[in-house]
Design an enzyme around this catalytic site. Structure first.
Site, PDB file in Angstrom:
ATOM      1  N   ARG A 133     -27.071 -14.239  19.967  1.00  0.00           N
ATOM      2  CA  ARG A 133     -28.196 -13.473  20.522  1.00  0.00           C
ATOM      3  C   ARG A 133     -27.752 -12.446  21.558  1.00  0.00           C
ATOM      4  O   ARG A 133     -28.585 -11.711  22.076  1.00  0.00           O
ATOM      5  CB  ARG A 133     -29.230 -14.435  21.112  1.00  0.00           C
ATOM      6  CG  ARG A 133     -29.981 -15.161  20.004  1.00  0.00           C
ATOM      7  CD  ARG A 133     -31.160 -16.012  20.456  1.00  0.00           C
ATOM      8  NE  ARG A 133     -31.697 -15.723  21.753  1.00  0.00           N
ATOM      9  CZ  ARG A 133     -31.759 -16.585  22.768  1.00  0.00           C
ATOM     10  NH1 ARG A 133     -31.312 -17.808  22.627  1.00  0.00           N
ATOM     11  NH2 ARG A 133     -32.292 -16.234  23.918  1.00  0.00           N
ATOM     12  N   ASN A 134     -26.454 -12.393  21.861  1.00  0.00           N
ATOM     13  CA  ASN A 134     -25.982 -11.363  22.775  1.00  0.00           C
ATOM     14  C   ASN A 134     -26.052 -10.023  22.040  1.00  0.00           C
ATOM     15  O   ASN A 134     -25.596  -9.900  20.908  1.00  0.00           O
ATOM     16  CB  ASN A 134     -24.556 -11.652  23.245  1.00  0.00           C
ATOM     17  CG  ASN A 134     -24.144 -10.753  24.386  1.00  0.00           C
ATOM     18  OD1 ASN A 134     -24.099  -9.534  24.259  1.00  0.00           O
ATOM     19  ND2 ASN A 134     -23.846 -11.363  25.525  1.00  0.00           N
ATOM     20  N   ALA A 135     -26.598  -9.021  22.677  1.00  0.00           N
ATOM     21  CA  ALA A 135     -26.842  -7.721  22.030  1.00  0.00           C
ATOM     22  C   ALA A 135     -25.657  -6.765  22.136  1.00  0.00           C
ATOM     23  O   ALA A 135     -25.774  -5.614  21.723  1.00  0.00           O
ATOM     24  CB  ALA A 135     -28.084  -7.077  22.647  1.00  0.00           C
ATOM     25  N   PHE A 136     -24.520  -7.218  22.651  1.00  0.00           N
ATOM     26  CA  PHE A 136     -23.402  -6.299  22.856  1.00  0.00           C
ATOM     27  C   PHE A 136     -23.023  -5.537  21.583  1.00  0.00           C
ATOM     28  O   PHE A 136     -22.906  -4.309  21.594  1.00  0.00           O
ATOM     29  CB  PHE A 136     -22.163  -7.030  23.397  1.00  0.00           C
ATOM     30  CG  PHE A 136     -20.979  -6.113  23.515  1.00  0.00           C
ATOM     31  CD1 PHE A 136     -20.863  -5.261  24.588  1.00  0.00           C
ATOM     32  CD2 PHE A 136     -20.009  -6.072  22.523  1.00  0.00           C
ATOM     33  CE1 PHE A 136     -19.787  -4.377  24.683  1.00  0.00           C
ATOM     34  CE2 PHE A 136     -18.934  -5.199  22.600  1.00  0.00           C
ATOM     35  CZ  PHE A 136     -18.820  -4.350  23.691  1.00  0.00           C
ATOM     36  N   SER A 158     -26.144  -7.107  28.267  1.00  0.00           N
ATOM     37  CA  SER A 158     -26.392  -7.364  26.845  1.00  0.00           C
ATOM     38  C   SER A 158     -26.752  -8.822  26.594  1.00  0.00           C
ATOM     39  O   SER A 158     -27.119  -9.198  25.486  1.00  0.00           O
ATOM     40  CB  SER A 158     -25.159  -6.984  26.018  1.00  0.00           C
ATOM     41  OG  SER A 158     -24.047  -7.787  26.367  1.00  0.00           O
TER      42      SER A 158
END
Length: 166
Positions: A41-44, A142
């Site tokens: 789920r990290n948007a990086f 992020s």
């Protein structure tokens, strides 16, 4: 229960690095996978992919790193190690700073350092200080723990486009 000491990863850079993105310290999912920004789920990866105009999420990790380096983007963290239970920055205790000045001094093409989140910006700016010709840019984290919509995050992250497009 005492917190475990967490040790970050080595920097992902080379002599062509124009943009260095600094996080705080890898979270549990990243440490377990031995990969930057491994939490699903990290948007990086979608965010930096948007900056580069490439969908990096479809690539295996090693190819993602290769694409970043090919585009002049490096990764590291402002904290080399710290005590922490879980993955939240708020749980970091006894941080040991990464040697950012030495790294930056060894990057002749560096034009900007972007901080991924508030803690990275706070600590990173303190460690780095002023660097002639290098822009310092604060970005929203992020991390899924930073509850700001993707549109807002992407708007800020897209300010990096001019750095990687030249």
């Amino acid at each position: 229960m005492p917190a475990d000491r967490r040790i970050g990863f080595p920097p992902v850079v080379d002599a062509a690095t124009r943009l260095l993105i600094l996080g705080s310290l890898p979270g549990d999912a990243s440490l377990k996978a031995a990969q930057y920004y491994a939490h699903p789920r990290n948007a990086f990866w979608p965010l930096i992919g948007g900056v580069l105009g490439e969908d990096l999420t479809v690539l295996p990790y090693e190819q993602r790193i290769d694409r970043l380096k090919a585009r002049g983007v490096g990764l590291w963290d402002v904290i080399a190690s710290a005590e922490r239970s879980g993955s939240l920055d708020a749980a970091i205790r006894s941080p040991e700073a990464a040697d950012l000045r030495s790294l930056i001094d060894g990057l002749p093409a560096l034009r900007a350092v972007a901080f991924n989140g508030k803690l990275a910006a706070k600590l990173g700016r303190r460690i780095i200080g002023d660097v002639n010709g290098v822009r310092l840019i604060d970005l929203p984290s992020s991390s899924p723990a930073h509850a700001v919509g993707m549109t807002i995050k992407a708007s800020s992250w897209n300010s990096l486009t001019d750095i990687v497009s030249t």
